[in-house]
Design a protein around this motif. Sequence first.
Motif, PDB file in Angstrom:
ATOM      1  N   SER A  43      31.254  38.397  33.047  1.00 20.64           N
ATOM      2  CA  SER A  43      31.083  37.577  34.238  1.00 20.64           C
ATOM      3  C   SER A  43      32.393  36.879  34.607  1.00 20.64           C
ATOM      4  O   SER A  43      32.778  36.848  35.788  1.00 20.64           O
ATOM      5  N   ARG A  44      33.071  36.324  33.621  1.00 17.31           N
ATOM      6  CA  ARG A  44      34.352  35.658  33.890  1.00 17.31           C
ATOM      7  C   ARG A  44      35.365  36.653  34.441  1.00 17.31           C
ATOM      8  O   ARG A  44      36.077  36.363  35.403  1.00 17.31           O
ATOM      9  N   PHE A  45      35.433  37.822  33.811  1.00 15.05           N
ATOM     10  CA  PHE A  45      36.411  38.808  34.262  1.00 15.05           C
ATOM     11  C   PHE A  45      36.085  39.294  35.676  1.00 15.05           C
ATOM     12  O   PHE A  45      36.983  39.442  36.501  1.00 15.05           O
ATOM     13  N   THR A  46      34.811  39.499  35.967  1.00 17.26           N
ATOM     14  CA  THR A  46      34.405  39.905  37.319  1.00 17.26           C
ATOM     15  C   THR A  46      34.796  38.844  38.334  1.00 17.26           C
ATOM     16  O   THR A  46      35.305  39.165  39.417  1.00 17.26           O
ATOM     17  N   ARG A  47      34.578  37.580  38.006  1.00 13.77           N
ATOM     18  CA  ARG A  47      34.968  36.487  38.907  1.00 13.77           C
ATOM     19  C   ARG A  47      36.472  36.476  39.145  1.00 13.77           C
ATOM     20  O   ARG A  47      36.933  36.230  40.264  1.00 13.77           O
ATOM     21  N   LEU A  48      37.249  36.770  38.090  1.00 15.47           N
ATOM     22  CA  LEU A  48      38.697  36.842  38.239  1.00 15.47           C
ATOM     23  C   LEU A  48      39.075  37.958  39.215  1.00 15.47           C
ATOM     24  O   LEU A  48      39.865  37.746  40.137  1.00 15.47           O
ATOM     25  N   CYS A  49      38.503  39.125  39.012  1.00 11.36           N
ATOM     26  CA  CYS A  49      38.799  40.266  39.895  1.00 11.36           C
ATOM     27  C   CYS A  49      38.434  39.953  41.345  1.00 11.36           C
ATOM     28  O   CYS A  49      39.216  40.234  42.262  1.00 11.36           O
ATOM     29  N   GLN A  50      37.269  39.371  41.540  1.00 11.26           N
ATOM     30  CA  GLN A  50      36.833  39.034  42.899  1.00 11.26           C
ATOM     31  C   GLN A  50      37.765  38.005  43.542  1.00 11.26           C
ATOM     32  O   GLN A  50      38.103  38.121  44.724  1.00 11.26           O
ATOM     33  N   ALA A  51      38.182  37.006  42.775  1.00 13.46           N
ATOM     34  CA  ALA A  51      39.071  35.979  43.316  1.00 13.46           C
ATOM     35  C   ALA A  51      40.422  36.575  43.688  1.00 13.46           C
ATOM     36  O   ALA A  51      40.973  36.275  44.753  1.00 13.46           O
ATOM     37  N   VAL A  52      40.941  37.446  42.839  1.00 16.60           N
ATOM     38  CA  VAL A  52      42.239  38.060  43.115  1.00 16.60           C
ATOM     39  C   VAL A  52      42.128  38.997  44.318  1.00 16.60           C
ATOM     40  O   VAL A  52      42.952  38.934  45.231  1.00 16.60           O
ATOM     41  N   GLN A  53      41.102  39.832  44.323  1.00 17.78           N
ATOM     42  CA  GLN A  53      40.922  40.755  45.457  1.00 17.78           C
ATOM     43  C   GLN A  53      40.733  40.004  46.764  1.00 17.78           C
ATOM     44  O   GLN A  53      41.234  40.421  47.806  1.00 17.78           O
ATOM     45  N   GLY A  54      40.029  38.886  46.723  1.00 22.55           N
ATOM     46  CA  GLY A  54      39.784  38.093  47.921  1.00 22.55           C
ATOM     47  C   GLY A  54      40.898  37.103  48.235  1.00 22.55           C
ATOM     48  O   GLY A  54      40.798  36.354  49.205  1.00 22.55           O
ATOM     49  N   ARG A  55      41.920  37.100  47.386  1.00 23.79           N
ATOM     50  CA  ARG A  55      43.039  36.152  47.550  1.00 23.79           C
ATOM     51  C   ARG A  55      42.531  34.708  47.669  1.00 23.79           C
ATOM     52  O   ARG A  55      43.039  33.911  48.447  1.00 23.79           O
ATOM     53  N   ASP A  56      41.521  34.409  46.861  1.00 18.79           N
ATOM     54  CA  ASP A  56      40.903  33.086  46.836  1.00 18.79           C
ATOM     55  C   ASP A  56      41.516  32.299  45.674  1.00 18.79           C
ATOM     56  O   ASP A  56      41.065  32.398  44.528  1.00 18.79           O
ATOM     57  N   PHE A  57      42.557  31.527  45.982  1.00 18.57           N
ATOM     58  CA  PHE A  57      43.292  30.836  44.934  1.00 18.57           C
ATOM     59  C   PHE A  57      42.482  29.722  44.278  1.00 18.57           C
ATOM     60  O   PHE A  57      42.677  29.441  43.094  1.00 18.57           O
ATOM     61  N   ASP A  58      41.576  29.090  45.020  1.00 18.82           N
ATOM     62  CA  ASP A  58      40.729  28.055  44.410  1.00 18.82           C
ATOM     63  C   ASP A  58      39.795  28.676  43.373  1.00 18.82           C
ATOM     64  O   ASP A  58      39.668  28.166  42.255  1.00 18.82           O
ATOM     65  N   ALA A  59      39.158  29.777  43.733  1.00 19.07           N
ATOM     66  CA  ALA A  59      38.267  30.468  42.787  1.00 19.07           C
ATOM     67  C   ALA A  59      39.065  31.033  41.616  1.00 19.07           C
ATOM     68  O   ALA A  59      38.599  30.989  40.463  1.00 19.07           O
ATOM     69  N   ALA A  60      40.261  31.529  41.902  1.00 17.84           N
ATOM     70  CA  ALA A  60      41.103  32.065  40.836  1.00 17.84           C
ATOM     71  C   ALA A  60      41.477  30.967  39.844  1.00 17.84           C
ATOM     72  O   ALA A  60      41.438  31.174  38.624  1.00 17.84           O
ATOM     73  N   MET A  61      41.821  29.789  40.357  1.00 15.85           N
ATOM     74  CA  MET A  61      42.175  28.682  39.461  1.00 15.85           C
ATOM     75  C   MET A  61      40.976  28.293  38.601  1.00 15.85           C
ATOM     76  O   MET A  61      41.112  28.071  37.393  1.00 15.85           O
ATOM     77  N   ASP A  62      39.813  28.239  39.197  1.00 17.70           N
ATOM     78  CA  ASP A  62      38.598  27.902  38.452  1.00 17.70           C
ATOM     79  C   ASP A  62      38.380  28.876  37.298  1.00 17.70           C
ATOM     80  O   ASP A  62      38.137  28.461  36.162  1.00 17.70           O
ATOM     81  N   VAL A  63      38.498  30.157  37.571  1.00 21.52           N
ATOM     82  CA  VAL A  63      38.205  31.141  36.531  1.00 21.52           C
ATOM     83  C   VAL A  63      39.333  31.231  35.505  1.00 21.52           C
ATOM     84  O   VAL A  63      39.058  31.385  34.309  1.00 21.52           O
ATOM     85  N   VAL A  64      40.598  31.104  35.899  1.00 16.75           N
ATOM     86  CA  VAL A  64      41.646  31.176  34.882  1.00 16.75           C
ATOM     87  C   VAL A  64      41.613  29.955  33.970  1.00 16.75           C
ATOM     88  O   VAL A  64      41.888  30.083  32.770  1.00 16.75           O
ATOM     89  N   LEU A  65      41.249  28.797  34.503  1.00 12.46           N
ATOM     90  CA  LEU A  65      41.078  27.626  33.637  1.00 12.46           C
ATOM     91  C   LEU A  65      39.913  27.828  32.674  1.00 12.46           C
ATOM     92  O   LEU A  65      39.996  27.467  31.495  1.00 12.46           O
ATOM     93  N   SER A  66      38.829  28.409  33.171  1.00 11.05           N
ATOM     94  CA  SER A  66      37.681  28.707  32.322  1.00 11.05           C
ATOM     95  C   SER A  66      38.077  29.673  31.205  1.00 11.05           C
ATOM     96  O   SER A  66      37.727  29.472  30.035  1.00 11.05           O
ATOM     97  N   ILE A  67      38.826  30.714  31.552  1.00 13.09           N
ATOM     98  CA  ILE A  67      39.279  31.690  30.548  1.00 13.09           C
ATOM     99  C   ILE A  67      40.205  31.011  29.542  1.00 13.09           C
ATOM    100  O   ILE A  67      40.043  31.153  28.328  1.00 13.09           O
ATOM    101  N   LYS A  68      41.167  30.258  30.029  1.00 13.55           N
ATOM    102  CA  LYS A  68      42.156  29.621  29.156  1.00 13.55           C
ATOM    103  C   LYS A  68      41.493  28.655  28.169  1.00 13.55           C
ATOM    104  O   LYS A  68      41.721  28.732  26.956  1.00 13.55           O
ATOM    105  N   ILE A  69      40.656  27.770  28.677  1.00 14.35           N
ATOM    106  CA  ILE A  69      40.071  26.724  27.831  1.00 14.35           C
ATOM    107  C   ILE A  69      39.017  27.275  26.876  1.00 14.35           C
ATOM    108  O   ILE A  69      39.033  26.976  25.682  1.00 14.35           O
TER     109      ILE A  69
END
Length: 125
Positions: A43-69
Motif C-alpha cells: 500500500s505504501r509503495f503504491t501510494r508512492l507510485c501514484q504520488a510520483v506519477q501524479g506529480r503530487d508533492f504533498d502526497a509524495a512527502m506524506d508517503v516518503v515520511l511514512s516509509i522513512k519513519i
Amino acid sequence: MTMPREETDVRLVSLERLRELSDQVGTESCRQFVSNFVSMWESRFTRLCQAVQGRDFDAAMDVVLSIKISSHMAGAERLSALGAAAQDLVSRRDIRGLEAMVAAVRACGTETMAHLNQSSLFSAA
C-alpha cells in the motif's frame, strides 16, 4: 536506477534496532509491529507510485515520511535511508529524481519484506 552508494552501504535490516524495539514494547508487540509494517508495504509503495506519477508533492512527502519513519522503527535501515533520500528529492520538487528512485525503492522494499518475513528473524533478535 541503481541505489545511491550511501544507501547500499547501509545494512538491509538492523537486528540491534529490532532488539531495542522489542526491549521497549515487548517481543510480541515488536513482532506485531513488524508484521503490520510488512503487510502495509504494498500500500505504501503504491501510494508512492501514484504520488510520483501524479506529480503530487504533498502526497509524495506524506508517503516518503511514512516509509522513512516506519522503516527506521522496524529496523529496515536501507529502506529508511532511501525514504530520507526521497524526502530530499520531494523537498526540492525533483520529479525526475523521484521517478528514477522508484525502482530502487521497489527493489529494496521487496528484499526488506522478504528478510523481515523470515521466521528465524525473531529468534535472533
